[in-house]
Design a protein around this motif. Structure first.
Motif, PDB file in Angstrom:
ATOM      1  N   VAL A   4       0.819  -1.209   0.000  1.00  0.00           N
ATOM      2  CA  VAL A   4       0.000   0.000   0.000  1.00  0.00           C
ATOM      3  C   VAL A   4       0.862   1.273   0.000  1.00  0.00           C
ATOM      4  O   VAL A   4       0.489   2.287  -0.597  1.00  0.00           O
TER       5      VAL A   4
ATOM      6  N   ARG B 278      -3.850   5.506   6.366  1.00  0.00           N
ATOM      7  CA  ARG B 278      -2.483   5.005   6.304  1.00  0.00           C
ATOM      8  C   ARG B 278      -1.479   6.065   5.891  1.00  0.00           C
ATOM      9  O   ARG B 278      -0.292   5.799   5.778  1.00  0.00           O
TER      10      ARG B 278
ATOM     11  N   PHE C 157      -4.892  -5.229   3.557  1.00  0.00           N
ATOM     12  CA  PHE C 157      -4.735  -4.329   4.701  1.00  0.00           C
ATOM     13  C   PHE C 157      -6.022  -3.979   5.440  1.00  0.00           C
ATOM     14  O   PHE C 157      -6.024  -3.053   6.249  1.00  0.00           O
ATOM     15  N   THR C 158      -7.112  -4.684   5.216  1.00  0.00           N
ATOM     16  CA  THR C 158      -8.274  -4.581   6.123  1.00  0.00           C
ATOM     17  C   THR C 158      -8.953  -5.947   6.154  1.00  0.00           C
ATOM     18  O   THR C 158      -8.664  -6.804   5.331  1.00  0.00           O
ATOM     19  N   ASP C 159      -9.859  -6.134   7.101  1.00  0.00           N
ATOM     20  CA  ASP C 159     -10.689  -7.343   7.115  1.00  0.00           C
ATOM     21  C   ASP C 159     -12.109  -6.959   6.741  1.00  0.00           C
ATOM     22  O   ASP C 159     -12.686  -6.075   7.363  1.00  0.00           O
TER      23      ASP C 159
END
Lengths: 489, 273
Positions: B138, B162, B214-216
Motif C-alpha cells: 500500500v 495510512r 490491509f483490512t478485514d
C-alpha cells in the motif's frame, strides 16, 4: 348400586309406588353425589399432575442453565483465551532472545505457556462433551486438537532455533521468525476461529434450550391456576349440591378442602413465577454477560498477542496492527457523533479516550462486547466495575501507543522492554485491564450462582408438600360426603 | 358441564402458547419451502445477472449451498437483486429472507440486521496492470493515481488512515475504475480482494492483484433482525460447507486462477445476536 329394584310381578299398590319413587329419588341423589365426588377427586389428581409437571419443567430449566450446559459453555469460552495466550507467550519468549529477565522473565512466560496448554486441554474436554451427538462439532473439536499438536511442534522448532542463535532482545533471526509465522498462521487462521465457533455453537445450544424451557416455565403457572380453578369449581359444585339437597348450610370438610386447593394453587403459582424470574435472571443477567465478557477477555488476549507479533515480525507489522485494530473494535466499537468510524489505531485510541472520559456526555456510539455490556447496570456495584473496565482498557491502549512510538523510532530493544518490562509497561496495563474485566465478570457470575441457588431452594419441599396436600384434599372430600351417603344406607 | 367450563380457558391457554411459540419464529428462515435471497447483480465473480436474467457468482453459489443445507432445493430459491444501499431495508421489509451480497459485518450494521457467518473474510487489496512492477504494497501507492468508486471510502483508508499520499481519482463505479486502469488513466484500484478478483476475470492477462491485504471485510449472511435460530442454522450450514470441502471447491472454481491468496478454512463467526 341401589338404583333400581327388579319390577314386581303383581300390580303395585299406591303405597308401594310412593316407596318406589322415594327409592328412585334417593338413588338419583346417591349417583349425583358420587359423580360430583369423582369430579372433585379427578380435579385434585389433575392439579397434582399439572403442578408436578410444571415443577419438573422449572427444575429441568435450572438443570440445563444452572448445572449442565450453561457452566460448560462458560468453560469452553476459555479455550480461545488459552490458545491466544499460548501464542502471545511464545512470541514473548522469542522476543526476549537471551535476555531472560525481561519483564516477568522467560521462566514465567514458559510456565504460563504450559498452564494455558493445560487450560486449553480441559476446555477442549468440555467442548467435546457438549459436542456429543453433533458430528460437525465433534469434527471441529478434533481439528483443534490435531492442529494444537502441529502448533506445538512448530513452536518447539522455533524455540530451538532461537536458543541456538542467541542474540539480544527484539531481533530474532529470520529463520526463527519464519517458523513462528507458520505457527501463528496456524493459530490465527485455523485454530482460533474454530475454537471461537465451538464456543458460539455450544452457546447456541444453550440458548435454544433456554428459549424452549422459558416458554414452558412461563406457561406452568397458567396451567396450574387453570387446573386449580377446575378442582375448586368441582368442590364448590359438590358443596352447593349437598347444601341444596340436604338443607345444610355448609360442609366443613369440603370448605377446608376448597380453601386448601385455592391456597395451594396460590403458593404454587407464586413459586413457579419466581422460578421463571430466577431462570431469566440466571440466563440474561448472569450467563449471557459472563459469556460476553469471557469473549471480550479472549479477544483482548489476542490483541495482546498481536502486540508481541507486531514487535517480532516487522515485515508483517501492517497485518498485525490491522488485526489489533479489528479485535479492538470487536471488544469496544466506537463511532463518533458524526457516525465516522476511526480507521487507524491513533484515531481509535483518541475516540476511546473521549468515550471513557466523557462517558455520560459522550455523543458518539459505543458497541461491541464492552459497549453492549456497559449499557445498563442493574446490579449493585456494577456501574463502578464497568467504569473501571473502561478506564483500564483506555490505559492499555495508551500504553500500546507509547510502545509503538518507541518501536517506530527504531529503538527495538526499548520497545520490547516497554512491552514487557514492569510498571507502566503494556503488559502491566494489560494485567490491570484483565483484572478489572475479571472483577466485572465475577459480579455476573455471582448473580448467576445466586439465581440458580434461589431456583433450587424455591422448589425444595414441594416433593413432600404437594402429594401430602393433594392426598389431604382427597381425604377431606371423602370425609365430607361419607355422612351424607350414610343417610341413604 | 365441567368440560365445557374448562374449554374456554383451555382454548385461551392454547392460543397463548401458540402466540409465544409463533413470536420466536416470526420471519424465521427455518422451515421454509422456498427462499428469496438478495444478491448483487453487477459484481462479476460474486453476483452477476446474465442476459437471460440468471444470476451467477461465488455469492450465488454460496447462497444456493446454504439454502440446500437448510432443506430448500435450488429450484425453490428465488434470487432478487439488492444494491449495497438497500440491503437492510430489503431484509426489514421482508422482500428477501436472506442477503448474500458482499455484505461486510460491522458493529453498526449489527444493530439493524442479524448476521450469520462470515462465510469469507475478504481484505482490501490493490489491483494493478500486469506489467506494473513498482507497486508491492500500500505504501508504494504514494504519488500514484488511485481510483475509487463513488460512495466508497476505500481511498480514505489508503490516504487518510495510512497516510499514503496517493492521488485520488473518482469514477462512478469500480467497473469503470477497472476500465480506466486498463487504459492507463489510473495506476491502481483498491477495494475488496474478491471484488478485484472478479474484475480480473474479465481480462485475465491485463491485471495483477498485489496480494497486500490491509483490512478485514467479513462477508456475512444477513437475516431478519432477531432471527437467532435461523442465523445459528446458517452458521451450521457454513461450518458443514467448509468441513466437506464445498467452500474450498467454490473458492477455487471462482478465484483459483486469479493469483489471489485464498483462505480455505472456516472463518471465525461473528455470533448471532
Amino acid at each position: 348400586m341401589t338404583a333400581e329394584a327388579p319390577p314386581r310381578p303383581d300390580r303395585p299398590t299406591a303405597r308401594s309406588r310412593a316407596a318406589e319413587r322415594a327409592r328412585r329419588a334417593a338413588g338419583r341423589t346417591t349417583v349425583r353425589v358420587w359423580t360430583l365426588t369423582a369430579a372433585c377427586l379427578v380435579g385434585i389428581a389433575v392439579l397434582f399432575a399439572v403442578t408436578t409437571g410444571a415443577i419438573a419443567q422449572a427444575r429441568d430449566g435450572f438443570q440445563v442453565i444452572g448445572h449442565g450446559a450453561g457452566p460448560k459453555v462458560a468453560a469452553t469460552a476459555d479455550l480461545y483465551f488459552a490458545l491466544s495466550d499460548m501464542d502471545a507467550q511464545v512470541a514473548n519468549v522469542l522476543l526476549m532472545g537471551d535476555e531472560h529477565d525481561l519483564g516477568a522473565g522467560r521462566e514465567e512466560a514458559l510456565r504460563r505457556y504450559e498452564q494455558r496448554r493445560d487450560d486449553a486441554d480441559s476446555a477442549l474436554l468440555h467442548a467435546a462433551q457438549l459436542a456429543e451427538g453433533d458430528d460437525a462439532e465433534q469434527e471441529n473439536v478434533r481439528a483443534v486438537l490435531d492442529g494444537l499438536g502441529d502448533y506445538e511442534q512448530l513452536v518447539a522448532e522455533a524455540r530451538l532455533l532461537n536458543d541456538e542463535a542467541g542474540g539480544g532482545a527484539g531481533q530474532p533471526p529470520a529463520a526463527v521468525v519464519d517458523r513462528y509465522r507458520e505457527a501463528t498462521d496456524l493459530m490465527r487462521l485455523e485454530l482460533l476461529p474454530k475454537a471461537y465457533n465451538l464456543t458460539l455453537e455450544s452457546g447456541a445450544t444453550v440458548r435454544a434450550t433456554y428459549e424452549d424451557r422459558r416458554s414452558a416455565t412461563r406457561l406452568g403457572p397458567v396451567w396450574v391456576a387453570l387446573s386449580g380453578a377446575a378442582a375448586a369449581g368441582a368442590l364448590i359444585a359438590l358443596q352447593l349440591y349437598l347444601s341444596a339437597r340436604f338443607r345444610r348450610r355448609y360442609n366443613p370438610a369440603l370448605v377446608v378442602a376448597t380453601a386448601g386447593v385455592v391456597g395451594l394453587v396460590g403458593l404454587a403459582t407464586l413459586m413457579l413465577d419466581d422460578q421463571a424470574q430466577q431462570l431469566r435472571t440466571a440466563k440474561e443477567d448472569g450467563l449471557d454477560s459472563v459469556l460476553a465478557l469471557s469473549r471480550a477477555r479472549a479477544i483482548s488476549t489476542n490483541m495482546n498477542a498481536d502486540q508481541s507479533r507486531w514487535l517480532l515480525d516487522p515485515e508483517r507489522a501492517d497485518t498485525y496492527a490491522q488485526g489489533f485494530l479489528e479485535d479492538a473494535q470487536t471488544v469496544l466499537y466506537v463511532e463518533d457523533a458524526a457516525g465516522e468510524v476511526p480507521g487507524d489505531l491513533a484515531g481509535y485510541g483518541a475516540e476511546v479516550d473521549d468515550a471513557v472520559t466523557e462517558r455520560g456526555g459522550y455523543r458518539g456510539r459505543m458497541l461491541g462486547f464492552l459497549g453492549e455490556e456497559v449499557r445498563d447496570a442493574p446490579l449493585a456495584g456494577q456501574a463502578a466495575a464497568q467504569q473501571e473496565v473502561l478506564r483500564a482498557y483506555d490505559g492499555f491502549l495508551r500504553a500500546d501507543r507509547d510502545m509503538r512510538l518507541i518501536a517506530e523510532s527504531g529503538r527495538e530493544r526499548e520497545a520490547v522492554s516497554a512491552h514487557m518490562g514492569g510498571a507502566g509497561s503494556v503488559e502491566d496495563a494489560f494485567d490491570r485491564y484483565e483484572e478489572a474485566l475479571i472483577e466485572l465478570t465475577d459480579l455476573h457470575r455471582d448473580t448467576f450462582d445466586e439465581a440458580v441457588r434461589a431456583g433450587d431452594d424455591g422448589a425444595a419441599g414441594w416433593d413432600v408438600l404437594l402429594p401430602a396436600a393433594c392426598l389431604a384434599f382427597a381425604v377431606l372430600v371423602l370425609a365430607g360426603v361419607r355422612p351424607r351417603l350414610a343417610e341413604y344406607r | 358441564m365441567r368440560s365445557r367450563a374448562l374449554a374456554l380457558p383451555m382454548a385461551a391457554v392454547l392460543a397463548l402458547s401458540a402466540c409465544t411459540g409463533a413470536l420466536s419464529d416470526t420471519g424465521s428462515l427455518l422451515g421454509r419451502d422456498t427462499l428469496r435471497i438478495g444478491v448483487k447483480a453487477d459484481q462479476p465473480g460474486l453476483g452477476l445477472r446474465g442476459p437471460s436474467g440468471e444470476f451467477t457468482g461465488f455469492d450465488v453459489d454460496v447462497a444456493l449451498d446454504i439454502a440446500e443445507r437448510l432443506g430448500v432445493e435450488p429450484a425453490d430459491v428465488e434470487f432478487v437483486e439488492v444494491t449495497s444501499a438497500e440491503r437492510e431495508e430489503a431484509l426489514r421489509e421482508g422482500r428477501v429472507d436472506m442477503v448474500v451480497a458482499t455484505y461486510s459485518i460491522t458493529p453498526a450494521r449489527k444493530t439493524e440486521v442479524t448476521f450469520a457467518g462470515p462465510y469469507y473474510v475478504a481484505h482490501q487489496d490493490i489491483l494493478v496492470r500486469a506489467d506494473e512492477r513498482s507497486i508491492d504494497d500500500v505504501r508504494d501507492l504514494a504519488g500514484r493515481r488511485l481510483c475509487q468508486g463513488e460512495g466508497s471510502n476505500s481511498a480514505t483508508r489508503v490516504i487518510g488512515e495510512r497516510g499514503v499520499a496517493a492521488r485520488l481519482i473518482e469514477a462512478p463505479t469500480y467497473s469503470e475504475c477497472v476500465t480506466m486502469l486498463e487504459e492507463g488513466e489510473v495506476d491502481a484500484v483498491s477495494t475488496d480482494d474478491l471484488i478485484l478478483a472478479g474484475f480480473l476475470l474479465r481480462s485475465r492477462d491485463a491485471f495483477r492483484i498485489v496480494n497486500a491485504p490491509f483490512t478485514d471485510e467479513k462477508y456475512g449472511v444477513g437475516v431478519a433482525e432477531g432471527d437467532l435460530s435461523g442465523c445459528e442454522a446458517v452458521n451450521r450450514a457454513i461450518t458443514d460447507m467448509y468441513q466437506d470441502g464445498t467452500a474450498e471447491a467454490l473458492l477455487r472454481m471462482w478465484f483459483g486462477d486469479t493469483g489471489l491468496d485464498l483462505v480455505t478454512s472456516v472463518p471465525q463467526f461473528e455470533g448471532c445476536s
